[in-house]
Design an enzyme around this catalytic site. Sequence first.
Site, PDB file in Angstrom:
ATOM      1  N   GLY A 224       0.863  -1.176   0.000  1.00 57.59           N
ATOM      2  CA  GLY A 224       0.000   0.000   0.000  1.00 57.59           C
ATOM      3  C   GLY A 224       0.894   1.219   0.000  1.00 57.59           C
ATOM      4  CD  GLU A 225       2.521   6.276   1.165  1.00 61.90           C
ATOM      5  OE1 GLU A 225       3.743   6.474   0.987  1.00 61.90           O
ATOM      6  OE2 GLU A 225       1.920   6.589   2.203  1.00 61.90           O
TER       7      GLU A 225
ATOM      8  CB  CYS B  39       5.428  -3.862  -1.071  1.00 55.95           C
ATOM      9  SG  CYS B  39       6.047  -2.601  -2.175  1.00 55.95           S
TER      10      CYS B  39
ATOM     11  NE  ARG C  33       5.594   5.346  -5.937  1.00 60.23           N
ATOM     12  CZ  ARG C  33       6.516   6.285  -6.186  1.00 60.23           C
ATOM     13  NH1 ARG C  33       7.034   6.389  -7.385  1.00 60.23           N
ATOM     14  NH2 ARG C  33       6.910   7.110  -5.250  1.00 60.23           N
TER      15      ARG C  33
ATOM     16  CG  HIS D  91       3.316  -6.395  -4.744  1.00 62.97           C
ATOM     17  ND1 HIS D  91       2.414  -5.924  -3.822  1.00 62.97           N
ATOM     18  CD2 HIS D  91       4.179  -5.378  -4.959  1.00 62.97           C
ATOM     19  CE1 HIS D  91       2.696  -4.681  -3.503  1.00 62.97           C
ATOM     20  NE2 HIS D  91       3.768  -4.324  -4.182  1.00 62.97           N
TER      21      HIS D  91
ATOM     22  CD  GLU E  66       0.369  -8.822  -3.082  1.00 59.87           C
ATOM     23  OE1 GLU E  66       1.408  -9.454  -2.824  1.00 59.87           O
ATOM     24  OE2 GLU E  66       0.357  -7.588  -3.237  1.00 59.87           O
TER      25      GLU E  66
END
Length: 194
Positions: free
Chosen positions: A46-47, A78, A135, A170, A172
């Site tokens: 996410g962030e 991440c 990212r 990632h 997933e």
Amino acid sequence: MKIGILALQGAVREHRDLLHRLGVATVDVQSRQDLYEISGLILPGGESTTVGKLLVRYGLLKPIAEAGRAGLPIFGTCTGLILLSRHISNSSQFRLGLMDTYVERNAFGRQLASFEADMPIPVLGSKPYHTIFIRAPYIKQAEKNVTELLTHEGKIFFAQQGNLLAAAFHPELTSDTRVHEYFLRIVATAQTSQ
Ligand code: GLN
């Protein structure tokens, strides 16, 4: 056995779907109470500054950090890798700070902001693993108690410290379930040693 997925922001559904495909029950974690019924916890991408603030607002930062220190297996992907790290370059953002790692955020240039590559990850078997980076952060340095599971050109992309697992990519987003299965083995081992 139920696996919690931190459900404040980010790629929650993708982790949930993958675990359901493996026949594993999940709990969306949004409150402290949700932590009592789980045997392992996934922190999705996410962030990380946003998720860090939400962890504080939902009263989850300390309870999750305490549960991790007490041995709850936690797998961060991440943003999750960033939140697990004790050190984050040029940032005082909220974090769980459980892994003895030094992380660089958004470390790849714009054109490389997202990329995919087949990487050898020996703990997953001989077949290369298709990694997807968005990212992505990476671990630039880790203490001796951290095991590097995937390092490429000096950047650590996948690492383990006891019951804690962190991936810069990632898993997933692929149909290859080997990374989640690896985490589930950590969870199973933690349960039998309780
Ligand atoms: N760049 C994001 C961050 O700093 C991480 C990206 C991701 O989780 N896909 O939190």
